[in-house]
Enzyme design. Sequence first.
Site, PDB file in Angstrom:
ATOM      1  N   HIS A  21       2.253   3.359  -9.103  1.00  0.00           N
ATOM      2  CA  HIS A  21       2.049   1.937  -9.424  1.00  0.00           C
ATOM      3  C   HIS A  21       3.203   1.409 -10.271  1.00  0.00           C
ATOM      4  O   HIS A  21       3.633   0.274 -10.115  1.00  0.00           O
ATOM      5  CB  HIS A  21       0.717   1.743 -10.166  1.00  0.00           C
ATOM      6  CG  HIS A  21      -0.477   2.139  -9.352  1.00  0.00           C
ATOM      7  ND1 HIS A  21      -0.601   1.795  -8.026  1.00  0.00           N
ATOM      8  CD2 HIS A  21      -1.591   2.856  -9.649  1.00  0.00           C
ATOM      9  CE1 HIS A  21      -1.745   2.276  -7.557  1.00  0.00           C
ATOM     10  NE2 HIS A  21      -2.362   2.933  -8.513  1.00  0.00           N
ATOM     11  N   LEU A  64      11.774 -19.884  -5.052  1.00  0.00           N
ATOM     12  CA  LEU A  64      10.721 -19.077  -4.417  1.00  0.00           C
ATOM     13  C   LEU A  64       9.410 -19.122  -5.211  1.00  0.00           C
ATOM     14  O   LEU A  64       9.416 -18.988  -6.438  1.00  0.00           O
ATOM     15  CB  LEU A  64      11.188 -17.619  -4.340  1.00  0.00           C
ATOM     16  CG  LEU A  64      10.183 -16.634  -3.728  1.00  0.00           C
ATOM     17  CD1 LEU A  64      10.335 -16.589  -2.217  1.00  0.00           C
ATOM     18  CD2 LEU A  64      10.374 -15.232  -4.294  1.00  0.00           C
ATOM     19  N   SER A  89      -7.449  -6.064  -5.277  1.00  0.00           N
ATOM     20  CA  SER A  89      -8.517  -6.637  -4.456  1.00  0.00           C
ATOM     21  C   SER A  89      -9.847  -6.549  -5.192  1.00  0.00           C
ATOM     22  O   SER A  89      -9.999  -5.762  -6.131  1.00  0.00           O
ATOM     23  CB  SER A  89      -8.618  -5.897  -3.116  1.00  0.00           C
ATOM     24  OG  SER A  89      -9.316  -4.683  -3.282  1.00  0.00           O
ATOM     25  N   ASP A 149       0.834  -1.201   0.000  1.00  0.00           N
ATOM     26  CA  ASP A 149       0.000   0.000   0.000  1.00  0.00           C
ATOM     27  C   ASP A 149       0.874   1.260   0.000  1.00  0.00           C
ATOM     28  O   ASP A 149       2.036   1.227   0.390  1.00  0.00           O
ATOM     29  CB  ASP A 149      -0.903  -0.026   1.236  1.00  0.00           C
ATOM     30  CG  ASP A 149      -2.172   0.785   1.042  1.00  0.00           C
ATOM     31  OD1 ASP A 149      -2.398   1.325  -0.060  1.00  0.00           O
ATOM     32  OD2 ASP A 149      -2.939   0.892   2.024  1.00  0.00           O
ATOM     33  N   SER A 190      -7.934  -5.573   5.438  1.00  0.00           N
ATOM     34  CA  SER A 190      -8.590  -5.299   4.150  1.00  0.00           C
ATOM     35  C   SER A 190      -8.956  -6.566   3.369  1.00  0.00           C
ATOM     36  O   SER A 190      -8.701  -6.669   2.166  1.00  0.00           O
ATOM     37  CB  SER A 190      -7.695  -4.394   3.286  1.00  0.00           C
ATOM     38  OG  SER A 190      -7.484  -3.160   3.930  1.00  0.00           O
ATOM     39  N   ASN A 238       1.236   3.412  -2.806  1.00  0.00           N
ATOM     40  CA  ASN A 238       1.807   3.770  -4.117  1.00  0.00           C
ATOM     41  C   ASN A 238       1.259   5.092  -4.655  1.00  0.00           C
ATOM     42  O   ASN A 238       2.010   5.944  -5.129  1.00  0.00           O
ATOM     43  CB  ASN A 238       1.541   2.655  -5.118  1.00  0.00           C
ATOM     44  CG  ASN A 238       2.102   1.338  -4.622  1.00  0.00           C
ATOM     45  OD1 ASN A 238       3.300   1.176  -4.509  1.00  0.00           O
ATOM     46  ND2 ASN A 238       1.216   0.409  -4.277  1.00  0.00           N
ATOM     47  N   GLY A 239      -0.076   5.250  -4.564  1.00  0.00           N
ATOM     48  CA  GLY A 239      -0.708   6.490  -5.034  1.00  0.00           C
ATOM     49  C   GLY A 239      -0.229   7.687  -4.230  1.00  0.00           C
ATOM     50  O   GLY A 239       0.104   8.748  -4.774  1.00  0.00           O
TER      51      GLY A 239
HETATM   52  C1  V0D Z   1      -0.538  -2.117  -8.436  1.00  0.00           C
HETATM   53  C2  V0D Z   1       1.358  -2.384  -6.093  1.00  0.00           C
HETATM   54  C3  V0D Z   1       2.479  -6.664 -10.181  1.00  0.00           C
HETATM   55  C4  V0D Z   1      -0.087  -2.572  -5.909  1.00  0.00           C
HETATM   56  C5  V0D Z   1       2.006  -3.311  -7.067  1.00  0.00           C
HETATM   57  C6  V0D Z   1      -3.636  -6.121 -12.062  1.00  0.00           C
HETATM   58  C7  V0D Z   1      -1.041  -2.255  -7.031  1.00  0.00           C
HETATM   59  C8  V0D Z   1       1.736  -2.919  -8.498  1.00  0.00           C
HETATM   60  C9  V0D Z   1       1.399  -7.317 -10.719  1.00  0.00           C
HETATM   61  C10 V0D Z   1       1.412  -8.657 -11.305  1.00  0.00           C
HETATM   62  C11 V0D Z   1      -0.036  -4.299  -9.550  1.00  0.00           C
HETATM   63  C12 V0D Z   1       0.291  -9.481 -11.230  1.00  0.00           C
HETATM   64  C13 V0D Z   1       0.308 -10.770 -11.738  1.00  0.00           C
HETATM   65  C14 V0D Z   1       1.459 -11.235 -12.320  1.00  0.00           C
HETATM   66  C15 V0D Z   1       2.572 -10.449 -12.400  1.00  0.00           C
HETATM   67  C16 V0D Z   1       2.555  -9.166 -11.906  1.00  0.00           C
HETATM   68  C17 V0D Z   1       0.326  -6.443 -10.540  1.00  0.00           C
HETATM   69  C18 V0D Z   1      -1.800  -5.556 -10.516  1.00  0.00           C
HETATM   70  C19 V0D Z   1      -1.373  -4.454  -9.875  1.00  0.00           C
HETATM   71  C20 V0D Z   1      -3.253  -5.643 -10.817  1.00  0.00           C
HETATM   72  F1  V0D Z   1       1.481 -12.486 -12.813  1.00  0.00           F
HETATM   73  N1  V0D Z   1       2.106  -5.478  -9.709  1.00  0.00           N
HETATM   74  N2  V0D Z   1       0.806  -5.330  -9.910  1.00  0.00           N
HETATM   75  N3  V0D Z   1      -0.974  -6.572 -10.850  1.00  0.00           N
HETATM   76  N4  V0D Z   1       0.391  -3.152  -8.883  1.00  0.00           N
END
Ligand code: V0D
Length: 264
Positions: A53, A147, A81, A36, A212, A38-39
Amino acid sequence: MMLGKFSFLKNGKSEKKEQVFSDAHRVPEHVAIIMDGNGRWAQRRGLPRIAGHREALKTIKKITNEAQRLGVKVLTLYAFSTENWKRPKTEVEFLMKLPEQFLNSYLVELIENNVQVRVMGDMARIPAHTIRAVNQAIEKTKKNSGLVLNFALNYGSHAEIVEAVRSLVRDALDHKIEPDSIDEQLLSERMLSPLLPDPDLLIRTGGEIRLSNFMLWQMAYTELYFTEIYWPDFSESDLRTAIFEFSTRQRRYGGIKEERNGDK
Ligand code: V0D
């Protein structure tokens, strides 16, 4: 004594690294993270939220490397989420491009590092282009033995529990199981993380102090660690601090267990 053991980690001296890895109970097997802030990280710099992000992806890569180096076996990251659909459409569309961006930048390195990519969540509403990229990463890393990098994507704990109950009720109505045979084990097996150990340590960055709707069933005994640090600022040494804090809590618990049970 423990302080000493962890302080060398900061200088990364490999001769003593062995000691930590041989003392496996001090390193959590499964770390879950709510990434959490990032914004807010971006807004504080006068940047659009999406810049935060994008920056978050670099942090994921750094923390994945460090977790693996420390001997963590499973890293679960809360990426999206079921409640995140309420965000502006443009932000959601941007977020759905992040898995591809992340994998374009890092999949080759993840493969080289023997990482297994997995995803848990409801893929029904996820755009096809996102699913394609994610499935390819899962496929290309499924034989890896290092991992487990597990992304919670369109994940919500209540929905997960509801689905698990539905599947048990269906089996009961089909006379495949007896209602009285339903126990914690059977319910656990219907969750989205059936083959993973429960998280030992939850880290939430960004200053909020709540779960959450994240892995509520699995986190019954998880140690919780909250930090004000925004996810893009979360560093390798912040991860080591969290794991050190975890290890001191474990040690106290271990002491009590030792008195009661002798060996273990
Ligand atoms: C935005 C911070 C990696 C939180 C992290 C679709 C929110 C960056 C993935 C990711 C997001 C998901 C699956 C995968 C590989 C990478 C990702 C989303 C948001 C939402 F196989 N970061 N990330 N997916 N954020």
